[in-house]
Structures are given as C-alpha cells and as structure tokens.
Design a protein around this motif. Structure first.
Motif, mmCIF file in Angstrom:
data_model
loop_
_atom_site.group_PDB
_atom_site.id
_atom_site.type_symbol
_atom_site.label_atom_id
_atom_site.label_comp_id
_atom_site.label_asym_id
_atom_site.label_seq_id
_atom_site.Cartn_x
_atom_site.Cartn_y
_atom_site.Cartn_z
ATOM 1 N N VAL A 55 2.675 -2.478 -7.180
ATOM 2 C CA VAL A 55 3.905 -1.800 -7.586
ATOM 3 C C VAL A 55 3.964 -0.394 -7.002
ATOM 4 C CG1 VAL A 55 5.239 -0.925 -9.546
ATOM 5 C CG2 VAL A 55 4.056 -3.127 -9.725
ATOM 6 N N ILE A 56 2.870 0.336 -7.045
ATOM 7 C CA ILE A 56 2.850 1.726 -6.553
ATOM 8 C C ILE A 56 3.220 1.782 -5.078
ATOM 9 C CG2 ILE A 56 1.317 3.648 -5.992
ATOM 10 C CD1 ILE A 56 -0.122 3.139 -8.611
ATOM 11 N N MET A 57 2.782 0.778 -4.313
ATOM 12 C CA MET A 57 2.987 0.829 -2.863
ATOM 13 C C MET A 57 4.264 0.137 -2.399
ATOM 14 S SD MET A 57 -0.902 0.475 -1.395
ATOM 15 C CE MET A 57 -1.270 -1.036 -2.264
ATOM 16 N N ILE A 58 5.200 -0.080 -3.335
ATOM 17 C CA ILE A 58 6.502 -0.655 -2.929
ATOM 18 C C ILE A 58 7.171 0.271 -1.933
ATOM 19 C CG2 ILE A 58 8.817 -1.276 -3.698
ATOM 20 C CD1 ILE A 58 7.649 -2.157 -6.313
ATOM 21 N N THR A 118 -7.520 -4.248 0.511
ATOM 22 C CA THR A 118 -6.671 -5.377 0.897
ATOM 23 C C THR A 118 -5.223 -5.146 0.496
ATOM 24 O OG1 THR A 118 -7.327 -6.543 -1.142
ATOM 25 C CG2 THR A 118 -8.536 -7.061 0.878
ATOM 26 N N ARG A 119 -5.004 -4.508 -0.658
ATOM 27 C CA ARG A 119 -3.632 -4.218 -1.070
ATOM 28 C C ARG A 119 -2.976 -3.199 -0.138
ATOM 29 N NH1 ARG A 119 -0.991 -8.125 -3.297
ATOM 30 N NH2 ARG A 119 -1.954 -8.923 -5.198
ATOM 31 N N ILE A 120 -3.726 -2.211 0.279
ATOM 32 C CA ILE A 120 -3.192 -1.242 1.238
ATOM 33 C C ILE A 120 -2.883 -1.933 2.563
ATOM 34 C CG2 ILE A 120 -3.767 0.787 2.632
ATOM 35 C CD1 ILE A 120 -5.351 1.841 0.230
ATOM 36 N N SER A 121 -3.758 -2.829 2.991
ATOM 37 C CA SER A 121 -3.533 -3.561 4.241
ATOM 38 C C SER A 121 -2.287 -4.440 4.153
ATOM 39 C CB SER A 121 -4.763 -4.420 4.569
ATOM 40 O OG SER A 121 -5.911 -3.626 4.735
ATOM 41 N N LEU A 122 -2.107 -5.112 3.024
ATOM 42 C CA LEU A 122 -0.917 -5.942 2.846
ATOM 43 C C LEU A 122 0.349 -5.100 2.852
ATOM 44 C CD1 LEU A 122 -2.182 -8.409 0.096
ATOM 45 C CD2 LEU A 122 -1.603 -8.983 2.467
ATOM 46 N N SER A 123 0.286 -3.944 2.213
ATOM 47 C CA SER A 123 1.444 -3.043 2.194
ATOM 48 C C SER A 123 1.774 -2.570 3.605
ATOM 49 C CB SER A 123 1.162 -1.847 1.285
ATOM 50 O OG SER A 123 2.257 -0.962 1.254
ATOM 51 N N TYR A 124 0.745 -2.294 4.391
ATOM 52 C CA TYR A 124 0.951 -1.874 5.780
ATOM 53 C C TYR A 124 1.637 -2.982 6.576
ATOM 54 C CZ TYR A 124 -0.252 -0.481 10.561
ATOM 55 O OH TYR A 124 -0.199 -0.154 11.895
ATOM 56 N N LEU A 125 1.182 -4.220 6.408
ATOM 57 C CA LEU A 125 1.776 -5.349 7.117
ATOM 58 C C LEU A 125 3.217 -5.584 6.678
ATOM 59 C CD1 LEU A 125 -1.234 -7.833 7.055
ATOM 60 C CD2 LEU A 125 -0.384 -6.536 9.016
ATOM 61 N N GLN A 126 3.495 -5.366 5.384
ATOM 62 C CA GLN A 126 4.861 -5.501 4.896
ATOM 63 C C GLN A 126 5.770 -4.444 5.503
ATOM 64 O OE1 GLN A 126 4.023 -5.294 0.681
ATOM 65 N NE2 GLN A 126 4.446 -7.457 0.399
ATOM 66 N N ALA A 127 5.256 -3.230 5.647
ATOM 67 C CA ALA A 127 6.058 -2.145 6.207
ATOM 68 C C ALA A 127 6.481 -2.452 7.639
ATOM 69 C CB ALA A 127 5.273 -0.839 6.156
ATOM 70 N N TYR A 128 5.654 -3.211 8.360
ATOM 71 C CA TYR A 128 5.970 -3.568 9.742
ATOM 72 C C TYR A 128 6.521 -4.995 9.837
ATOM 73 C CZ TYR A 128 3.900 0.732 11.446
ATOM 74 O OH TYR A 128 3.636 2.064 11.709
ATOM 75 N N HIS A 129 6.917 -5.548 8.680
ATOM 76 C CA HIS A 129 7.573 -6.861 8.607
ATOM 77 C C HIS A 129 6.712 -7.985 9.175
ATOM 78 C CE1 HIS A 129 11.149 -4.655 7.451
ATOM 79 N NE2 HIS A 129 11.021 -3.904 8.531
ATOM 80 N N ALA A 130 5.389 -7.810 9.079
ATOM 81 C CA ALA A 130 4.490 -8.873 9.518
ATOM 82 C C ALA A 130 4.369 -9.955 8.448
ATOM 83 C CB ALA A 130 3.118 -8.303 9.850
ATOM 84 N N ILE A 131 4.535 -9.566 7.194
ATOM 85 C CA ILE A 131 4.555 -10.520 6.093
ATOM 86 C C ILE A 131 5.704 -10.151 5.159
ATOM 87 C CG2 ILE A 131 2.087 -11.006 6.169
ATOM 88 C CD1 ILE A 131 1.716 -9.176 3.790
#
Length: 220
Positions: free
Chosen positions: A217-220, A92-105
């Motif tokens: 933090v790691i996936m910032i 779930t953390r990887i998924s959230l990071s992915y969505l953040q990278a594409y400005h979805a969240i």
C-alpha cells in the motif's frame, strides 16, 4: 499429534471461516469502490471485521487444545530469521513496485482503484484493510486452520504438500486479474507457510504478511 476425527466437520468449519472472510473482503470492495469514503460504509466494515476477527481468534485458540506441540519457537526467538525474512519481503516488494512503475507487470486491483480515487482517507483505509486486516484473516485461513485440519502429520511429504497448498490458497484469497501477480502471491504464501512450520506459531506468518501488505500500500 491428536487431530479432530471428523473430516466432514473440519470441512464445514473451514467453509464457515471462508464465508466469514468473503464477507470482510466484500465489504472492503464496497468501501473502496465509492469515493469519497462514506461513514456508514466504514462503520459496516468495522462491525463485520471485528465480528469475524474475534470469531477467528476464539476458534483458533480453542482448537489448539486438540494439538500437542513437541516444539514451539517464539516468533522472535530467532531474530536473525525474522530480520532475514523481513529484508527478503521488503526487497521483493520494492522490486515489484519498481517493475510496476515501468509497466513490466500489472498493478494490483486495489492499487488501480486507489489511483482512480486518490485521497488521504482512502490511503489510510487501505493501510488498515489491505495492509493489516485482510493479511491477518488470510493467514488464519491459509496457514492456521489449514494446517490444523489437513497437514498435521510430522512428515516431510505433509510439510511440502501443505506449503504448496497454503501458497495456492493464499493466492486465491488475494485474487488478482494478472496471472503473474497470482504466481507472486502464491510464492509469498508458501514463504509464510514455511515460517509457520519453522516457528510453530501463527504470529510469524501474520507479521510477515502484514509487512508485505503495508509495504504494498505504501508504495502505490
């Protein structure tokens, strides 16, 4: 289960613990908003954190004598559960990071601060503060002390209500400007609370919260 009889006393104690958390949280904000990091700010963080963390540990261990436990599963007693929950949080953390990278969240507030002041020192400070220290303190407040004082009865209703309240408190302690991220943190908080009730040990939710915090933090 035997519980302390004074509701007023429990409220006062919890308020004191909450004030301690706010002190650590405020120092973290103080440190992260200044770049480069200053040695005196780090020393202040270390002193305040050590004081509050030791106080929490002392109080929590002391309060356990008031509560009898009919069952307690070692936090590594069911390895399949530990592995499954670790994988769920990681995925779930990887998924959230992915969505953040594409400005979805939105990004977390501390992530935005880091992106403005990128440095190795700031990264490692966030690993310690956001990834380890704050999650530990949050679990003392959102699960340990909360269930000690308010949700000790062995009923399904108390367990469900406790899990929901724990999730809300965890979300508030991780306050973010994004409503979606607040909801995400509430779900994580409820998961941690369930793991606490399942194992009857504070180590499980602390472990899960640290895994989540470090990964964030790691996936910032």
């Amino acid at each position: 289960m035997n519980t302390p009889q004074s509701r007023e006393g429990n409220v006062i104690r919890y308020a004191v613990y909450l004030i301690g958390y706010v002190m650590v949280f405020a120092v973290v904000k103080l440190v992260t908003r200044k770049s480069p990091l200053r040695i005196w700010d780090l020393i202040l963080f270390g002193l305040i954190t050590a004081m509050i963390l030791l106080f929490y540990i002392y109080r929590f261990n002391r309060e356990q004598r008031f509560f009898s436990r009919d069952f307690q599963l070692p936090w590594l007693g069911n390895m399949s559960t530990v592995v499954l929950l670790t994988l769920v949080i990681t995925a779930t953390r990887i998924s959230l990071s992915y969505l953040q990278a594409y400005h979805a969240i939105s990004y977390y507030d501390f992530e935005l601060i880091y992106l403005k002041n990128e440095s190795n020192n700031m990264f490692w400070f966030l690993i310690v503060a956001q990834g380890i220290i704050l999650p530990i303190l949050q679990e003392f407040l959102a699960t340990g002390f909360l269930f000690n004082y308010a949700f000790r009865t062995n009923t399904k209703k108390a367990a469900i209500l406790g899990i929901i309240v724990s999730g809300v408190i965890f979300s508030v302690l991780n306050f973010q400007s994004s409503p979606l991220l607040l909801a995400v943190e509430a779900v994580y908080g409820m998961l941690y609370a369930w793991s606490y009730l399942y194992t009857q040990t504070i180590w499980m939710p602390m472990y899960l919260a640290i895994v989540s915090g470090v990964l964030t933090v790691i996936m910032i």
